[in-house]
Design a protein around this motif. Structure first.
Motif, PDB file in Angstrom:
ATOM      1  N   PHE A   1     -12.683  -3.234 -22.650  1.00 48.33           N
ATOM      2  CA  PHE A   1     -12.552  -4.740 -22.163  1.00 48.33           C
ATOM      3  C   PHE A   1     -11.818  -4.849 -20.968  1.00 48.33           C
ATOM      4  N   PHE A   2     -11.472  -3.665 -20.331  1.00 46.51           N
ATOM      5  CA  PHE A   2     -10.385  -3.542 -19.297  1.00 46.51           C
ATOM      6  C   PHE A   2     -11.246  -3.522 -17.760  1.00 46.51           C
ATOM      7  N   TYR A   3     -10.467  -4.330 -17.067  1.00 43.05           N
ATOM      8  CA  TYR A   3     -10.860  -4.538 -15.618  1.00 43.05           C
ATOM      9  C   TYR A   3      -9.662  -4.585 -14.641  1.00 43.05           C
ATOM     10  N   LYS A   4      -9.732  -3.955 -13.660  1.00 41.81           N
ATOM     11  CA  LYS A   4      -8.622  -3.779 -12.659  1.00 41.81           C
ATOM     12  C   LYS A   4      -8.941  -4.481 -11.521  1.00 41.81           C
ATOM     13  N   PHE A   5      -8.369  -5.345 -11.024  1.00 41.46           N
ATOM     14  CA  PHE A   5      -8.558  -5.804  -9.371  1.00 41.46           C
ATOM     15  C   PHE A   5      -7.487  -5.415  -8.668  1.00 41.46           C
ATOM     16  N   GLU A   6      -8.298  -4.620  -7.500  1.00 40.66           N
ATOM     17  CA  GLU A   6      -7.340  -4.170  -6.600  1.00 40.66           C
ATOM     18  C   GLU A   6      -7.278  -5.230  -5.384  1.00 40.66           C
ATOM     19  N   TRP A   7      -6.176  -5.645  -4.795  1.00 42.40           N
ATOM     20  CA  TRP A   7      -5.857  -6.468  -3.946  1.00 42.40           C
ATOM     21  C   TRP A   7      -6.477  -6.134  -2.402  1.00 42.40           C
ATOM     22  N   GLN A   8      -6.983  -7.003  -1.498  1.00 40.34           N
ATOM     23  CA  GLN A   8      -6.747  -6.657  -0.114  1.00 40.34           C
ATOM     24  C   GLN A   8      -6.539  -7.863   0.566  1.00 40.34           C
TER      25      GLN A   8
ATOM     26  N   ILE B   1      -7.281 -12.306 -20.732  1.00 38.01           N
ATOM     27  CA  ILE B   1      -5.859 -12.197 -20.599  1.00 38.01           C
ATOM     28  C   ILE B   1      -5.607 -11.282 -19.415  1.00 38.01           C
ATOM     29  N   HIS B   2      -4.352 -11.538 -18.915  1.00 41.93           N
ATOM     30  CA  HIS B   2      -4.247 -10.558 -17.558  1.00 41.93           C
ATOM     31  C   HIS B   2      -2.727 -10.170 -17.530  1.00 41.93           C
ATOM     32  N   LYS B   3      -2.694  -9.323 -16.761  1.00 41.05           N
ATOM     33  CA  LYS B   3      -1.120  -8.678 -16.499  1.00 41.05           C
ATOM     34  C   LYS B   3      -1.266  -8.172 -15.223  1.00 41.05           C
ATOM     35  N   ALA B   4      -0.053  -8.592 -14.227  1.00 43.33           N
ATOM     36  CA  ALA B   4       0.230  -7.984 -12.945  1.00 43.33           C
ATOM     37  C   ALA B   4       0.941  -6.623 -13.052  1.00 43.33           C
ATOM     38  N   VAL B   5       0.565  -5.620 -12.206  1.00 41.40           N
ATOM     39  CA  VAL B   5       1.093  -4.207 -12.212  1.00 41.40           C
ATOM     40  C   VAL B   5       2.119  -4.136 -11.316  1.00 41.40           C
ATOM     41  N   ASP B   6       3.414  -3.673 -11.893  1.00 35.26           N
ATOM     42  CA  ASP B   6       4.593  -3.560 -11.040  1.00 35.26           C
ATOM     43  C   ASP B   6       4.709  -2.114 -10.511  1.00 35.26           C
ATOM     44  N   ASP B   7       3.643  -1.541  -9.664  1.00 39.89           N
ATOM     45  CA  ASP B   7       3.994  -0.147  -9.417  1.00 39.89           C
ATOM     46  C   ASP B   7       4.332   0.022  -8.091  1.00 39.89           C
ATOM     47  N   TYR B   8       4.880  -1.142  -7.288  1.00 36.92           N
ATOM     48  CA  TYR B   8       5.363  -1.083  -6.078  1.00 36.92           C
ATOM     49  C   TYR B   8       6.835  -1.385  -6.220  1.00 36.92           C
ATOM     50  N   ARG B   9       7.477  -0.850  -5.065  1.00 41.36           N
ATOM     51  CA  ARG B   9       9.008  -0.809  -4.890  1.00 41.36           C
ATOM     52  C   ARG B   9       9.344  -1.968  -4.139  1.00 41.36           C
ATOM     53  N   ALA B  10      10.940  -2.429  -4.231  1.00 43.57           N
ATOM     54  CA  ALA B  10      11.340  -3.363  -3.440  1.00 43.57           C
ATOM     55  C   ALA B  10      11.016  -3.514  -2.102  1.00 43.57           C
ATOM     56  N   ASP B  11      10.853  -2.102  -1.390  1.00 45.04           N
ATOM     57  CA  ASP B  11      10.630  -2.435  -0.194  1.00 45.04           C
ATOM     58  C   ASP B  11       9.266  -2.245   0.444  1.00 45.04           C
ATOM     59  N   GLU B  12       8.150  -2.239  -0.504  1.00 40.38           N
ATOM     60  CA  GLU B  12       6.811  -2.443  -0.412  1.00 40.38           C
ATOM     61  C   GLU B  12       6.515  -3.910  -0.627  1.00 40.38           C
TER      62      GLU B  12
ATOM     63  N   HIS C   1       0.916  -1.106  -0.065  1.00 37.92           N
ATOM     64  CA  HIS C   1      -0.153   0.025   0.226  1.00 37.92           C
ATOM     65  C   HIS C   1       0.872   1.355  -0.258  1.00 37.92           C
ATOM     66  N   ARG C   2       0.532   2.163  -0.479  1.00 37.33           N
ATOM     67  CA  ARG C   2       1.060   3.601  -0.666  1.00 37.33           C
ATOM     68  C   ARG C   2       0.216   4.633  -0.483  1.00 37.33           C
ATOM     69  N   ASP C   3       0.247   5.588   0.451  1.00 42.05           N
ATOM     70  CA  ASP C   3      -0.991   6.644   0.852  1.00 42.05           C
ATOM     71  C   ASP C   3      -2.330   6.054   0.860  1.00 42.05           C
ATOM     72  N   GLY C   4      -2.150   4.767   1.627  1.00 43.52           N
ATOM     73  CA  GLY C   4      -3.479   4.089   1.811  1.00 43.52           C
ATOM     74  C   GLY C   4      -4.209   3.400   0.882  1.00 43.52           C
ATOM     75  N   LYS C   5      -3.428   3.633  -0.406  1.00 49.05           N
ATOM     76  CA  LYS C   5      -4.031   2.841  -1.613  1.00 49.05           C
ATOM     77  C   LYS C   5      -3.217   1.486  -1.846  1.00 49.05           C
TER      78      LYS C   5
END
Ligand code: SIN
Length: 306
Positions: A246-253, A266-277, A129-133
């Protein structure tokens, strides 16, 4: 004992539903399994919130839907449970505990396999998470809708054609384009996964409708077309299938179990987090053995199919 009431809550988007009222750590009834299968056919991506699972329970739940794949890449499996793969950027004592870049570009799991994949079952244990998201979403595109939106003349012209899929394509793409630490596949690993062909327009075994079964991760060429034309058509299809509609974003809890239908998405994992997250997810891959025999012939149709 009182039975939990199972509730299916659609996301209201092109894909996605939440199933509440099932405890996946306990054995499911046959009718619960059928209901999950039908929900996957209808909504493509299904979330089961607030789950607490051991790796063995995750494997047992996943195995209710078909035979489980043991990934050819081999490393980062749960000790003693090779069907449970660890996806993580966490490093402990200088060593990664999981594969850090799994699925970080558009693909369909196991389209490179003679027996294609039905579903992935992912259990979210640590979500950055970052800034609560939440970060590290998993994103999808709807391949029923992508097929239906193709120009009619293209549907007719390409009907009956087949696509060659190769495991090495995605592996090499990740190595090259991401500067990843993945080693090249060994000759033995390559030999274990020779390229295979599947219909470009697959009749979906749950819905009975056609889906666009090609993906940028593994699809190499359309066998029935000359190379240049195949490249052009695949280029068109890869752009077509990634449209916003056609796009759908799943945000994890944390505690989510996420299942998706690999044939209809089809799917793709989003790599928007850092090594320390830290992100830690455990994954089982369910093959489509409940729908197809070893020769790829349909076994039976699910009730949703006409
Ligand atoms: C996968 O492609 O199975 C991984 C998806 C994810 O980690 O979000």
């Amino acid at each position: 004992m009182e039975e939990a009431i199972v509730q299916i809550i659609p996301s209201g988007k092109t894909l996605g539903a939440t199933i509440e009222g099932l405890d996946l750590s306990q054995p499911l009834s046959e009718s619960d399994v059928d209901q999950v299968v039908a929900t996957l056919g209808r909504y493509g991506v299904v979330r089961f919130p607030k789950q607490t699972l051991t790796a063995a329970q995750q494997r047992a739940f996943s195995a209710r839907f078909g035979e489980l794949e043991i990934n050819v890449a081999g490393s980062f499996q749960e000790p003693g449970l090779p069907e449970v793969m660890i996806l993580s950027n966490i490093v402990e004592n200088g060593k990664p505990i999981g594969i850090g870049d799994a699925g970080q570009d558009w693909h369909t799991d196991m389209s490179y396999n003679r027996m294609i994949a039905f579903s992935n079952v992912l259990y979210g244990i640590r979500i950055p998470h970052r800034d609560g998201k939440p970060l590290g979403a998993t994103t999808f595109c709807n391949m029923h809708a992508a097929y239906e939106a193709l120009p009619e003349d293209m549907k007719q012209r390409l009907d009956g054609m087949t696509v060659l899929h190769d495991f090495d394509k995605f592996w090499e793409m990740m190595r090259r384009e991401r500067g990843s630490t993945r080693p090249p596949l060994t000759p033995a690993q390559r030999a274990a996964r020779p390229p295979v062909s599947h219909p470009l327009f697959l009749e979906h075994p749950i819905t009975g409708r056609k889906v666009l079964y090609a993906n940028p991760g593994y699809s190499m060429r359309i066998n029935e077309l000359p190379q240049e034309e195949s490249d052009q058509v695949l280029d068109f299809l890869f752009k077509h299938q990634l449209q916003e509609r056609f796009f759908y974003k799943f945000e994890w809890q944390e505690g989510d179990v996420l299942m998706w239908d690999n044939m209809g998405t089809i799917h793709k994992a989003v790599d928007d987090y850092r090594a320390d997250e830290p992100r830690l997810i455990k994954r089982c891959q369910v093959m489509a053995t409940r729908f197809f025999d070893d020769g790829g012939q349909p076994r039976r149709r699910h009730a949703m199919a006409a």
